[in-house]
Design an enzyme around this catalytic site. Sequence first.
Site, PDB file in Angstrom:
ATOM      1  N   ARG A  54      23.926  27.784  28.675  1.00 34.30           N
ATOM      2  CA  ARG A  54      25.072  28.615  28.327  1.00 34.30           C
ATOM      3  C   ARG A  54      25.499  28.284  26.916  1.00 34.30           C
ATOM      4  O   ARG A  54      25.256  27.189  26.408  1.00 34.30           O
ATOM      5  CB  ARG A  54      26.236  28.397  29.303  1.00 34.30           C
ATOM      6  CG  ARG A  54      26.724  26.972  29.362  1.00 34.30           C
ATOM      7  CD  ARG A  54      27.796  26.793  30.418  1.00 34.30           C
ATOM      8  NE  ARG A  54      29.013  27.485  30.077  1.00 34.30           N
ATOM      9  CZ  ARG A  54      30.000  26.965  29.332  1.00 34.30           C
ATOM     10  NH1 ARG A  54      29.887  25.741  28.852  1.00 34.30           N
ATOM     11  NH2 ARG A  54      31.074  27.652  29.079  1.00 34.30           N
ATOM     12  N   ARG A  71      34.451  31.436  22.303  1.00 38.01           N
ATOM     13  CA  ARG A  71      35.909  31.421  22.373  1.00 38.01           C
ATOM     14  C   ARG A  71      36.449  32.575  21.555  1.00 38.01           C
ATOM     15  O   ARG A  71      36.241  32.638  20.343  1.00 38.01           O
ATOM     16  CB  ARG A  71      36.463  30.108  21.828  1.00 38.01           C
ATOM     17  CG  ARG A  71      36.053  28.885  22.611  1.00 38.01           C
ATOM     18  CD  ARG A  71      36.623  27.641  21.979  1.00 38.01           C
ATOM     19  NE  ARG A  71      36.178  26.430  22.642  1.00 38.01           N
ATOM     20  CZ  ARG A  71      36.367  25.212  22.177  1.00 38.01           C
ATOM     21  NH1 ARG A  71      37.002  25.051  21.020  1.00 38.01           N
ATOM     22  NH2 ARG A  71      35.936  24.159  22.834  1.00 38.01           N
ATOM     23  N   ARG A  89      13.474  11.710  22.142  1.00 31.28           N
ATOM     24  CA  ARG A  89      13.649  12.150  20.763  1.00 31.28           C
ATOM     25  C   ARG A  89      14.478  11.080  20.065  1.00 31.28           C
ATOM     26  O   ARG A  89      15.271  10.382  20.689  1.00 31.28           O
ATOM     27  CB  ARG A  89      14.388  13.499  20.692  1.00 31.28           C
ATOM     28  CG  ARG A  89      13.611  14.670  21.246  1.00 31.28           C
ATOM     29  CD  ARG A  89      12.444  15.054  20.360  1.00 31.28           C
ATOM     30  NE  ARG A  89      12.881  15.558  19.058  1.00 31.28           N
ATOM     31  CZ  ARG A  89      12.046  15.827  18.054  1.00 31.28           C
ATOM     32  NH1 ARG A  89      10.756  15.609  18.183  1.00 31.28           N
ATOM     33  NH2 ARG A  89      12.511  16.292  16.916  1.00 31.28           N
ATOM     34  N   ARG A  95      22.055  17.360  10.013  1.00 33.69           N
ATOM     35  CA  ARG A  95      23.469  17.339   9.685  1.00 33.69           C
ATOM     36  C   ARG A  95      23.783  16.182   8.751  1.00 33.69           C
ATOM     37  O   ARG A  95      22.974  15.268   8.580  1.00 33.69           O
ATOM     38  CB  ARG A  95      24.335  17.251  10.946  1.00 33.69           C
ATOM     39  CG  ARG A  95      24.170  15.997  11.776  1.00 33.69           C
ATOM     40  CD  ARG A  95      25.064  16.066  13.015  1.00 33.69           C
ATOM     41  NE  ARG A  95      25.016  14.838  13.797  1.00 33.69           N
ATOM     42  CZ  ARG A  95      25.767  14.578  14.854  1.00 33.69           C
ATOM     43  NH1 ARG A  95      26.649  15.492  15.271  1.00 33.69           N
ATOM     44  NH2 ARG A  95      25.668  13.439  15.513  1.00 33.69           N
ATOM     45  N   TYR A 132      21.054  11.452  29.550  1.00 31.40           N
ATOM     46  CA  TYR A 132      21.947  11.576  28.405  1.00 31.40           C
ATOM     47  C   TYR A 132      23.373  11.355  28.891  1.00 31.40           C
ATOM     48  O   TYR A 132      23.802  11.937  29.889  1.00 31.40           O
ATOM     49  CB  TYR A 132      21.826  12.950  27.749  1.00 31.40           C
ATOM     50  CG  TYR A 132      22.830  13.119  26.622  1.00 31.40           C
ATOM     51  CD1 TYR A 132      22.584  12.557  25.376  1.00 31.40           C
ATOM     52  CD2 TYR A 132      24.035  13.788  26.832  1.00 31.40           C
ATOM     53  CE1 TYR A 132      23.511  12.661  24.352  1.00 31.40           C
ATOM     54  CE2 TYR A 132      24.965  13.897  25.807  1.00 31.40           C
ATOM     55  CZ  TYR A 132      24.700  13.340  24.578  1.00 31.40           C
ATOM     56  OH  TYR A 132      25.621  13.436  23.562  1.00 31.40           O
ATOM     57  N   ASP A 139      27.554  10.980  27.541  1.00 33.06           N
ATOM     58  CA  ASP A 139      28.659  10.794  26.616  1.00 33.06           C
ATOM     59  C   ASP A 139      29.319   9.462  26.937  1.00 33.06           C
ATOM     60  O   ASP A 139      29.046   8.840  27.977  1.00 33.06           O
ATOM     61  CB  ASP A 139      29.674  11.940  26.748  1.00 33.06           C
ATOM     62  CG  ASP A 139      29.174  13.229  26.110  1.00 33.06           C
ATOM     63  OD1 ASP A 139      28.479  13.144  25.083  1.00 33.06           O
ATOM     64  OD2 ASP A 139      29.469  14.315  26.644  1.00 33.06           O
TER      65      ASP A 139
END
Length: 550
Positions: A179, A183, A426, A457, A530, A532
């Site tokens: 997804r 916003r 990765r 970035r 993974y 957070d």
Amino acid sequence: MEHYDYLIVGSGLFGATFAHLACKDGKRCLVIDKRPHMGGNVYCEQVEGINMHKYGAHIFHTSNKKTWDFVNSIVEFNRYTNSPVANYKGKLYNLPFNMNTFYQMWGVTTPEEAHAKIEEQKSEAIAKMKADGISEPRNLEEQAQVLIGKDIYERLIKGYTEKQWGRKCTELPPFIIKRLPVRLVFDNNYFNDTYQGIPIGGYNKLIEGLLRAPSNSPRRGETEAVPHCNTVSRDIPSEFNSGCIDVLTGIDVPINPPKHEYSLDNGGYRELSDPIAYEMLEARAKEMRKNPTEAESAFWELVSGKELGVKFRRQHVIGNYIVDFACLEKKLIVEIDGGYHSEDEQEKNDYLRSVELKSYGFTIFRIKNEEVISSPEAVVRKLQLALWLAEKVPLREGFREASDTLVYTGPIDEFFDFKFGRLNYRTVRFENEVLYMPNYQGNAVVNYTEAEVPYTRVIEHKHFEMFGQTVYDVPKTIISREYSTEWQPGMEPYYPVNDTRNNELAAKYRAEAAAEPNVIFGGRLAEYRYYDMAPVIESAVRAYGNRSRE
């Protein structure tokens, strides 16, 4: 002989949180880490008065008030709000996709106009798929265009994603993007969570606070400091412990039995080298013994006497390497490191060197030059603990001599000696640069989304903790360019590869882990997931709660 309740491998968020909770219950913990610092990937390095996120940007966010209150009880967090910007061919777009983005992309000013434009482009993508005779996206490119349309995909998703994964979007499976949040409001806050921020003073403050004996710990000592080792002697007498958490960094301990057999004839390990290579290495070692560095001379003074009760050899040939110091009796290698060992290429070389030396059954203990010279007494105390721990290898079997339970946060495939094969990752390479200006890009995170720019970035670290005039109070800034790349042994594993092969391998390793007695596996590497930061802490809380109820 006393021993610990928990031996914790890894001082990142999972290990540090687990140790903190155990200490509050009066349990004794030994936390070890092969890196020269505590904190795992959240470690910050001080550069020009700025906390540089050495292993990539870390932004704490959660909607769990209990977790937020917990970390703020350790250290206060600031008001940082993650609002990244995308740079596509010199034009800037706000992220995540919101009304600012749509205005910058199409000039639309109302939610109705933006919605209509997105639906128009989504319809075009679906129509193209139908024309090709398909009803479901076959790859990431088709999936993204069905979700958000062509313009945003081509400018803000395609190039960035291809750099991140190292392959074309048409070659990536569609499930990678399930997804894409849209916003229809002017809101640049990247996260939907209730709370977010950065620890005031950096993440080191959080880790140090977690590894400090809590004020209500039944076994808290008089000092609140967290030296890299509240060290203990080989017999672990309690008078050496200032609290209930001991920490030893820079130590790399073999998990599995040695892969090579050897004898101690002629000083040991000669048969591990090619005969011609051995003669060359031994000649080189003799020259090095004649011309030691200042730190090597200082360390030799510490270990050449009888105080430690063991014999060390200096500049000793083992396998294909000359090690700085070796205690063959305890199978401990001590390397005295200069500053260049923190450079990427040298870190990779050190890793490959350690892998070979550990395959002979050696524990590797690394100490910085400046520590040997400035803190010799502390070095001796750490060395005592390293010698004691080296007797407990391989750790998978020997941890029971040191502790009741092993908490393991390293790679799960390594723990099981890669019996099913290696898991893939990765990884990210960082190119750091100090700039002689106070403000480079005006934002902490700027993504470069065109394929022609090689990095993904640029992080400007001061913006995580400095706001308003304080940005200009520090005259320099430091930036990190991030390059996504395929992982190879010796590189830092960052992101699990979510494909069929790796998912099946990970499931096999997790089944093995579940059956391993008195071993707790936790964190992104030990679970191959993974994470957070907030979920890692919550996972450690659950793991300790489950263990304490057993």
